[in-house]
Write a protein that holds these residues in place. Structure first.
Motif, PDB file in Angstrom:
ATOM      1  N   GLU A 163      14.079 -31.922  14.496  1.00 25.78           N
ATOM      2  CA  GLU A 163      13.606 -30.601  14.084  1.00 25.78           C
ATOM      3  C   GLU A 163      13.079 -29.829  15.293  1.00 25.78           C
ATOM      4  OE1 GLU A 163      10.251 -28.687  11.020  1.00 25.78           O
ATOM      5  OE2 GLU A 163      10.363 -30.852  11.358  1.00 25.78           O
ATOM      6  N   LEU A 164      13.511 -28.582  15.441  1.00 24.09           N
ATOM      7  CA  LEU A 164      12.994 -27.716  16.496  1.00 24.09           C
ATOM      8  C   LEU A 164      11.838 -26.900  15.940  1.00 24.09           C
ATOM      9  CD1 LEU A 164      16.354 -26.449  18.042  1.00 24.09           C
ATOM     10  CD2 LEU A 164      14.830 -28.209  18.951  1.00 24.09           C
ATOM     11  N   MET A 165      10.716 -26.915  16.652  1.00 24.39           N
ATOM     12  CA  MET A 165       9.509 -26.250  16.163  1.00 24.39           C
ATOM     13  C   MET A 165       8.823 -25.500  17.293  1.00 24.39           C
ATOM     14  SD  MET A 165       7.726 -29.298  13.902  1.00 24.39           S
ATOM     15  CE  MET A 165       6.312 -28.252  13.510  1.00 24.39           C
ATOM     16  N   THR A 166       8.151 -24.418  16.933  1.00 20.59           N
ATOM     17  CA  THR A 166       7.200 -23.763  17.824  1.00 20.59           C
ATOM     18  C   THR A 166       5.813 -24.048  17.267  1.00 20.59           C
ATOM     19  OG1 THR A 166       8.735 -21.998  18.415  1.00 20.59           O
ATOM     20  CG2 THR A 166       6.411 -21.580  18.787  1.00 20.59           C
ATOM     21  N   ILE A 167       4.961 -24.664  18.086  1.00 17.59           N
ATOM     22  CA  ILE A 167       3.634 -25.040  17.630  1.00 17.59           C
ATOM     23  C   ILE A 167       2.569 -24.381  18.495  1.00 17.59           C
ATOM     24  CG2 ILE A 167       4.421 -27.243  16.668  1.00 17.59           C
ATOM     25  CD1 ILE A 167       3.295 -28.645  19.148  1.00 17.59           C
ATOM     26  N   HIS A 168       1.336 -24.434  18.019  1.00 20.13           N
ATOM     27  CA  HIS A 168       0.203 -23.838  18.729  1.00 20.13           C
ATOM     28  C   HIS A 168      -0.270 -24.766  19.845  1.00 20.13           C
ATOM     29  CE1 HIS A 168      -3.514 -21.809  19.590  1.00 20.13           C
ATOM     30  NE2 HIS A 168      -4.266 -22.773  19.093  1.00 20.13           N
ATOM     31  N   CYS A 169      -0.493 -24.189  21.018  1.00 20.69           N
ATOM     32  CA  CYS A 169      -1.057 -24.932  22.150  1.00 20.69           C
ATOM     33  C   CYS A 169      -2.520 -24.524  22.299  1.00 20.69           C
ATOM     34  CB  CYS A 169      -0.287 -24.626  23.428  1.00 20.69           C
ATOM     35  SG  CYS A 169      -0.988 -25.419  24.892  1.00 20.69           S
ATOM     36  N   PRO A 170      -3.465 -25.345  21.872  1.00 23.11           N
ATOM     37  CA  PRO A 170      -4.879 -24.981  21.858  1.00 23.11           C
ATOM     38  C   PRO A 170      -5.570 -25.283  23.188  1.00 23.11           C
ATOM     39  CG  PRO A 170      -4.623 -27.085  20.806  1.00 23.11           C
ATOM     40  CD  PRO A 170      -3.246 -26.672  21.270  1.00 23.11           C
ATOM     41  N   ASN A 171      -5.019 -24.746  24.265  1.00 26.42           N
ATOM     42  CA  ASN A 171      -5.544 -25.032  25.599  1.00 26.42           C
ATOM     43  C   ASN A 171      -5.422 -23.771  26.437  1.00 26.42           C
ATOM     44  OD1 ASN A 171      -5.745 -25.985  28.390  1.00 26.42           O
ATOM     45  ND2 ASN A 171      -5.615 -28.039  27.513  1.00 26.42           N
ATOM     46  N   THR A 172      -6.551 -23.244  26.900  1.00 26.20           N
ATOM     47  CA  THR A 172      -6.541 -21.992  27.666  1.00 26.20           C
ATOM     48  C   THR A 172      -6.287 -22.209  29.143  1.00 26.20           C
ATOM     49  OG1 THR A 172      -8.937 -22.075  27.977  1.00 26.20           O
ATOM     50  CG2 THR A 172      -8.122 -20.909  26.032  1.00 26.20           C
ATOM     51  N   GLY A 173      -6.278 -23.462  29.601  1.00 27.00           N
ATOM     52  CA  GLY A 173      -6.086 -23.744  31.017  1.00 27.00           C
ATOM     53  C   GLY A 173      -4.617 -23.715  31.417  1.00 27.00           C
ATOM     54  N   SER A 174      -4.375 -24.049  32.669  1.00 27.67           N
ATOM     55  CA  SER A 174      -3.002 -24.062  33.172  1.00 27.67           C
ATOM     56  C   SER A 174      -2.232 -25.302  32.706  1.00 27.67           C
ATOM     57  CB  SER A 174      -3.014 -24.039  34.708  1.00 27.67           C
ATOM     58  OG  SER A 174      -3.462 -25.289  35.224  1.00 27.67           O
ATOM     59  N   MET A 175      -2.985 -26.352  32.309  1.00 26.31           N
ATOM     60  CA  MET A 175      -2.396 -27.651  31.954  1.00 26.31           C
ATOM     61  C   MET A 175      -1.601 -28.236  33.125  1.00 26.31           C
ATOM     62  SD  MET A 175      -1.464 -27.144  27.906  1.00 26.31           S
ATOM     63  CE  MET A 175      -0.789 -28.775  27.736  1.00 26.31           C
ATOM     64  N   PHE A 176      -2.033 -27.923  34.334  1.00 25.71           N
ATOM     65  CA  PHE A 176      -1.413 -28.448  35.542  1.00 25.71           C
ATOM     66  C   PHE A 176      -1.488 -29.970  35.550  1.00 25.71           C
ATOM     67  CE2 PHE A 176      -2.150 -29.458  40.192  1.00 25.71           C
ATOM     68  CZ  PHE A 176      -0.814 -29.378  40.544  1.00 25.71           C
ATOM     69  N   ASN A 177      -0.371 -30.624  35.851  1.00 27.82           N
ATOM     70  CA  ASN A 177      -0.264 -32.090  35.890  1.00 27.82           C
ATOM     71  C   ASN A 177      -0.597 -32.732  34.547  1.00 27.82           C
ATOM     72  OD1 ASN A 177       0.647 -32.374  38.462  1.00 27.82           O
ATOM     73  ND2 ASN A 177      -1.197 -33.309  39.293  1.00 27.82           N
ATOM     74  N   CYS A 178      -0.471 -31.955  33.481  1.00 26.57           N
ATOM     75  CA  CYS A 178      -0.875 -32.439  32.173  1.00 26.57           C
ATOM     76  C   CYS A 178       0.294 -32.485  31.194  1.00 26.57           C
ATOM     77  CB  CYS A 178      -1.986 -31.524  31.642  1.00 26.57           C
ATOM     78  SG  CYS A 178      -2.822 -32.143  30.196  1.00 26.57           S
ATOM     79  N   MET A 179       1.443 -31.982  31.604  1.00 22.24           N
ATOM     80  CA  MET A 179       2.593 -31.949  30.708  1.00 22.24           C
ATOM     81  C   MET A 179       3.862 -32.010  31.547  1.00 22.24           C
ATOM     82  SD  MET A 179       2.573 -27.902  29.738  1.00 22.24           S
ATOM     83  CE  MET A 179       2.528 -26.678  31.068  1.00 22.24           C
ATOM     84  N   VAL A 180       4.938 -32.402  30.911  1.00 22.71           N
ATOM     85  CA  VAL A 180       6.221 -32.457  31.594  1.00 22.71           C
ATOM     86  C   VAL A 180       7.310 -32.141  30.572  1.00 22.71           C
ATOM     87  CG1 VAL A 180       6.354 -34.974  31.250  1.00 22.71           C
ATOM     88  CG2 VAL A 180       7.789 -33.873  32.967  1.00 22.71           C
ATOM     89  N   GLU A 181       8.184 -31.214  30.914  1.00 17.06           N
ATOM     90  CA  GLU A 181       9.271 -30.874  29.989  1.00 17.06           C
ATOM     91  C   GLU A 181      10.126 -32.112  29.733  1.00 17.06           C
ATOM     92  OE1 GLU A 181      11.390 -27.430  31.312  1.00 17.06           O
ATOM     93  OE2 GLU A 181       9.655 -26.117  31.098  1.00 17.06           O
ATOM     94  N   GLY A 182      10.350 -32.378  28.482  1.00 20.15           N
ATOM     95  CA  GLY A 182      11.062 -33.584  28.078  1.00 20.15           C
ATOM     96  C   GLY A 182      10.146 -34.753  27.795  1.00 20.15           C
ATOM     97  N   GLY A 183       8.855 -34.603  28.126  1.00 17.63           N
ATOM     98  CA  GLY A 183       7.900 -35.671  27.893  1.00 17.63           C
ATOM     99  C   GLY A 183       7.464 -35.748  26.443  1.00 17.63           C
ATOM    100  N   GLN A 184       6.866 -36.870  26.096  1.00 18.07           N
ATOM    101  CA  GLN A 184       6.399 -37.064  24.728  1.00 18.07           C
ATOM    102  C   GLN A 184       5.201 -36.162  24.433  1.00 18.07           C
ATOM    103  OE1 GLN A 184       6.132 -41.523  25.057  1.00 18.07           O
ATOM    104  NE2 GLN A 184       6.924 -41.410  22.964  1.00 18.07           N
TER     105      GLN A 184
END
Length: 235
Positions: free
Chosen positions: A29-50
């Motif tokens: 399922e493809l979804m758009t969800i809310h990201c409840p984080n106002t920061g840059s999320m630098f080093n905190c996410m990776v495209e394709g990551g879980q």
């Protein structure tokens, strides 16, 4: 704190416009969800990551889910929902986990204070007086290091809070900056001077004024997150 409802798993496609994230669930399922984080999320996410998210059945909500946990480029887990930090710290305070702040008789949330019209996250009352506690959620980690850092983007608001705490400390009121490190595999936390030198300077000035700085880490899984250990603070 157990996640309720239970979190669902997916893969991150992209985060954009700060508060939006496109994901694909394990069922496709493809979804758009809310990201409840106002920061840059630098080093905190990776495209394709879980990613793990909570799904809402509220028909009034524009988005059907909220991003809760991210896999980082370093293979750690990060609780990216910054709104969880205060609840986690409150649970830890009430359970006596944060021993430096144990013994209070009353806990109040979001109390107005200060010359710059701020609101403190927690005001704790003790027989001898008050303690004002400001909480910050930390999710910035680095390759090959067990030291996390704050902030992940320039934060004038964070510097303001430190100034307010420093003013309290100079007046003889107990003032505490508490970092809730919502990132696995971490032993210590430091100011991210390379990202926001102004915040790092404000933190050191606050310490010089008498502000107490504490950091606590969490145990984090897709089922639950709990504050469970004190971390070193590197200034």
């Amino acid at each position: 704190m157990r996640f309720s409802p239970e979190l669902e798993e997916g893969r991150l496609i992209k985060r954009y416009k700060r508060f939006l994230a496109d994901i694909q669930t394990t069922t496709g399922e493809l979804m758009t969800i809310h990201c409840p984080n106002t920061g840059s999320m630098f080093n905190c996410m990776v495209e394709g990551g879980q990613v793990w998210f909570s799904r809402s059945n509220d028909p009034k909500r524009k988005l059907p889910g909220t991003w809760e946990i991210s896999e980082t480029p370093q293979g750690r887990l990060a609780c990216v929902n910054t709104g969880r930090a205060n609840r986690l710290i409150e649970e830890a305070l009430l359970a006596g986990v944060i021993t430096e702040l144990d013994g209070f008789t009353t806990l109040k949330r979001e109390v107005a204070y200060g010359q710059e019209k701020s609101r403190i996250d927690f005001r704790l009352e003790y027989p001898e007086g008050f303690a004002f506690v400001e909480v910050k959620s930390v999710t910035l980690g680095f390759d090959g290091s067990r030291v996390a850092a704050f902030p992940d983007a320039v934060t004038q608001r964070g510097a303001k809070h430190l100034r307010e705490l420093a003013t309290l400390a100079r007046e003889g009121v107990r003032a505490v900056q508490l970092y809730c490190v919502n990132l696995t595999g971490i032993d210590a936390v430091r100011p991210a001077e390379e990202i926001d030198p102004g915040y790092a300077a404000a933190l050191r000035e606050a310490v010089a004024a008498g502000v107490q700085v504490l950091a606590y880490g969490v145990s984090l899984t897709p089922e639950a997150v709990v504050v469970d250990r004190r971390l070193e603070v590197i200034l």
